[in-house]
Motif scaffolding. Sequence first.
Motif, short mmCIF file in Angstrom:
data_model
loop_
_atom_site.label_atom_id
_atom_site.label_comp_id
_atom_site.label_asym_id
_atom_site.label_seq_id
_atom_site.Cartn_x
_atom_site.Cartn_y
_atom_site.Cartn_z
N THR A 198 -40.49 -16.19 -46.72
CA THR A 198 -40.80 -17.03 -45.14
C THR A 198 -40.94 -17.98 -45.33
O THR A 198 -40.46 -18.34 -43.94
N ARG A 199 -40.67 -19.32 -46.31
CA ARG A 199 -40.55 -20.57 -46.19
C ARG A 199 -38.84 -20.84 -45.48
O ARG A 199 -38.66 -21.34 -44.91
N ALA A 252 -49.23 -19.96 -51.35
CA ALA A 252 -47.85 -20.31 -51.30
C ALA A 252 -48.06 -19.74 -50.65
O ALA A 252 -47.42 -18.45 -50.40
N PHE A 253 -46.20 -19.60 -49.33
CA PHE A 253 -45.68 -18.80 -49.64
C PHE A 253 -44.65 -18.30 -49.66
O PHE A 253 -44.54 -19.33 -50.28
N VAL A 256 -48.94 -24.34 -42.73
CA VAL A 256 -47.68 -24.71 -41.46
C VAL A 256 -48.19 -25.53 -40.61
O VAL A 256 -49.24 -25.30 -39.79
N ASN A 285 -38.18 -22.60 -42.17
CA ASN A 285 -37.99 -23.27 -42.14
C ASN A 285 -36.74 -23.84 -40.36
O ASN A 285 -36.53 -24.37 -40.83
N LEU A 317 -44.10 -28.88 -42.80
CA LEU A 317 -44.50 -27.85 -43.58
C LEU A 317 -44.38 -27.68 -45.60
O LEU A 317 -44.25 -28.44 -45.31
N GLY A 349 -46.69 -25.69 -48.83
CA GLY A 349 -46.32 -25.10 -50.28
C GLY A 349 -47.66 -23.98 -49.15
O GLY A 349 -46.85 -23.21 -48.92
N SER A 350 -48.61 -23.97 -48.90
CA SER A 350 -49.35 -23.20 -48.13
C SER A 350 -49.83 -22.70 -47.26
O SER A 350 -50.14 -22.35 -46.00
N ASP A 366 -41.21 -17.55 -50.78
CA ASP A 366 -39.60 -17.87 -50.56
C ASP A 366 -38.47 -17.76 -49.26
O ASP A 366 -38.54 -18.63 -48.56
#
Length: 141
Positions: A131-132, A126-127, A89, A136, A84, A86-87, A129
């Motif tokens: 979505t991150r 960037a995704f 995956v 994860n 993963l 910053g932008s 927070d």
Amino acid sequence: MNQTFTKTQKIRFKHVDFAGIVFYPRFLEMLNDLVEDWFEEALDRPFSKIHQTNGIPTVDLKVQFKKAARIGDVLEKSLWVVKLGGSSVTFAFRFTHADGATCLEGEATLVNVALDKDGNGIKAEAFSDDTRARINKYLWD
């Protein structure tokens, strides 16, 4: 963490060629369906909403075809995240037969993008927070 997103796929007449096995581009359509379902069901980012403001294009794709699938087979399609950024995956995927034999497997990288300020192109974004955090859950170390 270490979750796997899984869906089943019944092989239908529309998926097979004259030899009765899945025509390879249909596997990529099935993979895209899996990705769309993952974004909608697990990440709460349905493609119908994503594509109103930005996109999530595939920038890298590796596939290995291991065993044919035939009409009537039911495959288990799975994906999990291996990286993963910053932008971006990167996820691995595997389609397996009921007996556990791997039909195909591989890896793909998607990039979260938005229109640039001029509206003439796209740029990585960037995704969020949220979505991150959701992605994860599927990250395997």
